[in-house]
Design an enzyme around this catalytic site. Structure first.
Site, mmCIF file in Angstrom:
data_model
loop_
_atom_site.group_PDB
_atom_site.id
_atom_site.type_symbol
_atom_site.label_atom_id
_atom_site.label_comp_id
_atom_site.label_asym_id
_atom_site.label_seq_id
_atom_site.Cartn_x
_atom_site.Cartn_y
_atom_site.Cartn_z
ATOM 1 N N TYR A 112 3.430 -6.834 -4.367
ATOM 2 C CA TYR A 112 2.526 -6.478 -5.647
ATOM 3 C C TYR A 112 3.594 -5.735 -6.460
ATOM 4 C CZ TYR A 112 -0.159 -4.529 -9.274
ATOM 5 O OH TYR A 112 -0.666 -3.900 -10.444
ATOM 6 N N ASP A 184 -0.067 -4.214 3.767
ATOM 7 C CA ASP A 184 -1.139 -4.388 2.824
ATOM 8 C C ASP A 184 -1.964 -5.580 3.112
ATOM 9 O OD1 ASP A 184 -2.584 -5.037 0.350
ATOM 10 O OD2 ASP A 184 -0.850 -4.017 -0.842
ATOM 11 N N LYS A 209 -10.108 -5.154 -5.227
ATOM 12 C CA LYS A 209 -9.940 -6.694 -5.178
ATOM 13 C C LYS A 209 -11.292 -6.996 -4.358
ATOM 14 C CE LYS A 209 -6.347 -6.305 -7.488
ATOM 15 N NZ LYS A 209 -5.722 -5.336 -7.447
HETATM 16 N N1 LCS Z 1 -1.823 -4.231 -3.227
HETATM 17 C C1 LCS Z 1 -1.891 -5.633 -3.820
HETATM 18 C C2 LCS Z 1 -1.633 -6.592 -2.798
HETATM 19 C C3 LCS Z 1 -2.267 -5.573 -5.133
HETATM 20 O O1 LCS Z 1 -2.523 -7.046 -5.538
HETATM 21 C C4 LCS Z 1 -2.735 -4.543 -5.989
HETATM 22 C C5 LCS Z 1 -3.120 -4.980 -7.319
HETATM 23 C C6 LCS Z 1 -2.320 -3.277 -5.351
HETATM 24 C C7 LCS Z 1 -1.654 -3.378 -4.091
HETATM 25 C C8 LCS Z 1 -2.578 -2.190 -6.364
HETATM 26 O O2 LCS Z 1 -3.931 -1.898 -6.292
HETATM 27 P P1 LCS Z 1 -4.656 -1.139 -7.511
HETATM 28 O O3 LCS Z 1 -3.833 0.180 -7.733
HETATM 29 O O4 LCS Z 1 -4.490 -1.945 -8.831
HETATM 30 O O5 LCS Z 1 -5.993 -0.982 -7.137
HETATM 31 N N2 LCS Z 1 -3.039 -6.312 -7.784
HETATM 32 C C9 LCS Z 1 -3.112 -6.473 -9.061
HETATM 33 C C10 LCS Z 1 -2.971 -7.874 -9.372
HETATM 34 O O6 LCS Z 1 -2.478 -8.722 -8.712
HETATM 35 N N3 LCS Z 1 -3.284 -8.117 -10.650
HETATM 36 O O7 LCS Z 1 -3.683 -6.828 -11.113
HETATM 37 C C11 LCS Z 1 -3.727 -5.741 -10.053
#
Ligand code: LCS
Length: 395
Positions: A112, A184, A209
């Site tokens: 990400y 992750d 998610k």
């Molecule tokens: N790890 C993965 C695999 C993610 O897809 C995301 C966010 C994060 C960590 C970070 O998490 P957050 O701080 O947003 O809770 N992924 C996003 C995406 O694919 N689209 O918008 C956010």
């Protein structure tokens, strides 16, 4: 360890959800309090010293948050967990805790976007060096390791390329080289993949998610395999912040109870949609671990208990064709994020992964024509009808 566990759904429904000792509330109460009263000065001092159990201040711990942490730790077959205000807060806390000045980290190139940017832009100011490589080939990891490497950070399946990294192979490499292996697990969820069981040290999640699952909370969590890691990460988070709010924790815990139901339904939809896309004349390629032509099928079957609910694909006429599709869908919503009950479609090169340089994106396989589809829990036939009508605009 496996034998001590009940079925996934049983644990998801019950973990951390003992009836409340005061009134018997079946849903964990929301302890919306920043601070907790002490009976005496000695008790307060004892709690700070760690000789007395009990809560002090919500940044340091909170009963509603603790219930969620207990549940996620159980589902991931971990030792303990630390919930955070976002997935990025979880990831940053792991980096903050374990990356020393002048140390080196090896990571998956197509993580990400911000997970990589935080190392390359911010930790680099403290002399931390990084090599983000295609970790789907274990040899690339071995070649990138240096004497000062301390961590191997992988994401599998990768966002948004849906490539896989062999966790068991990474465990072996990490052990041989004395590295901390951090995975992750956001895309797979503990229903489909449990890295700690395979020997990884730490798991992180964006609970925004699938774990929450309703597109109404931003949250994260770190799950550790040992008490020592848990205590170290807990202390670090207490000091630099990034704790979750009790109400957010309660919402995530509510969503977590249906994790199995939601992921299975979304996955069933994704299997059908991937097949529909594969056969459609307007589609050039589809990448989904459940497809018969998926390049890492053997690894997917060995490592995961199902192909998951996210796929990527490219259509004829490249980016221009992709734009048309994303604007023509009605039921699928044009939005970033994933893992909710609603189907979302997005364009990583201009959205989620826009913070990476063009060269890094291309090297990581995040091509301009890649469309990411995060499949939700709607009825299969309605989703296929919607995507089908959008694709007709290209034929
Ligand atoms: N790890 C993965 C695999 C993610 O897809 C995301 C966010 C994060 C960590 C970070 O998490 P957050 O701080 O947003 O809770 N992924 C996003 C995406 O694919 N689209 O918008 C956010």
């Amino acid at each position: 360890m496996q034998d001590e566990h009940q079925g996934f759904d049983t644990e998801a429904v019950h973990a951390g959800s003992e009836p409340d000792p005061h009134f018997g509330a079946v849903s964990v109460p929301i302890y919306q309090s920043s601070t907790f009263a002490f009976d005496s000065v000695d008790q307060g001092a004892g709690r700070f010293a760690g000789t007395e159990s009990g809560y002090i201040y919500t940044r340091m711990g909170n009963p509603t948050v603790a219930a969620l942490e207990e549940a996620v730790a159980l589902l991931e077959h971990g030792h303990g967990a630390i919930a955070t205000s976002s997935g990025m807060a979880a990831i940053s806390n792991v980096f903050f805790t374990y990356l020393e000045a002048n140390s080196h980290i090896v990571g998956t190139d197509s993580v990400y976007g911000p997970s990589r940017v935080v190392v390359e832009k911010y930790f680099s100011r403290f002399g931390v060096e990084s090599s983000f490589v295609d970790t789907s080939q274990p040899d690339n990891i071995k070649k990138a390791i240096r004497p000062e490497t301390v961590m191997l950070y992988i994401e599998t399946p990768e966002n948004p390329t849906i490539r896989l990294t062999d966790i068991a192979a990474c465990v072996e490499i990490a052990r041989e080289n004395g590295l901390l292996l951090v995975v992750d697990n956001t895309f797979a969820t503990p229903l489909l993949q449990r890295p700690l069981e395979l020997g990884a040290d730490i798991v992180v999640h964006s609970m925004t998610k699938f774990l929450n699952g309703h597109a109404d909370v931003v949250a994260g969590i770190i799950v550790t395999s040992t008490e020592e890691q848990w205590a170290r990460l807990r202390r670090a988070l207490n000091h630099h912040g990034g704790c979750i709010d009790p109400h957010q924790a309660w919402l995530v815990h509510r969503g977590l109870r249906t994790l199995g139901l939601r992921v299975r339904q979304a996955q069933e939809n994704a299997i059908a949609i991937a097949e529909f896309l594969r056969q459609h004349p307007a589609v050039e390629w589809v990448r989904y671990p459940g497809s018969p032509d998926y390049a890492q099928r053997e690894l997917a079957e060995r490592q995961m208990e199902g192909p998951g609910a996210i796929l990527c694909f490219g259509v004829k006429r490249g980016l221009e064709g992709g734009r048309k599709i994303m604007e023509a869908v009605n039921l699928a919503t044009l939005a970033v994020s994933l893992g909710g009950v609603e189907t979302l479609i997005e364009h990583p090169a201009s959205m989620t992964h826009a913070s990476m340089s063009t060269e890094d994106r291309e090297a990581a396989g995040i091509t301009d024509n890649l469309i990411r589809l995060a499949v939700g829990c709607e009825n299969t036939e309605d989703l296929i009808a919607d995507i089908g009508q959008a694709l007709e605009t290209l034929v």
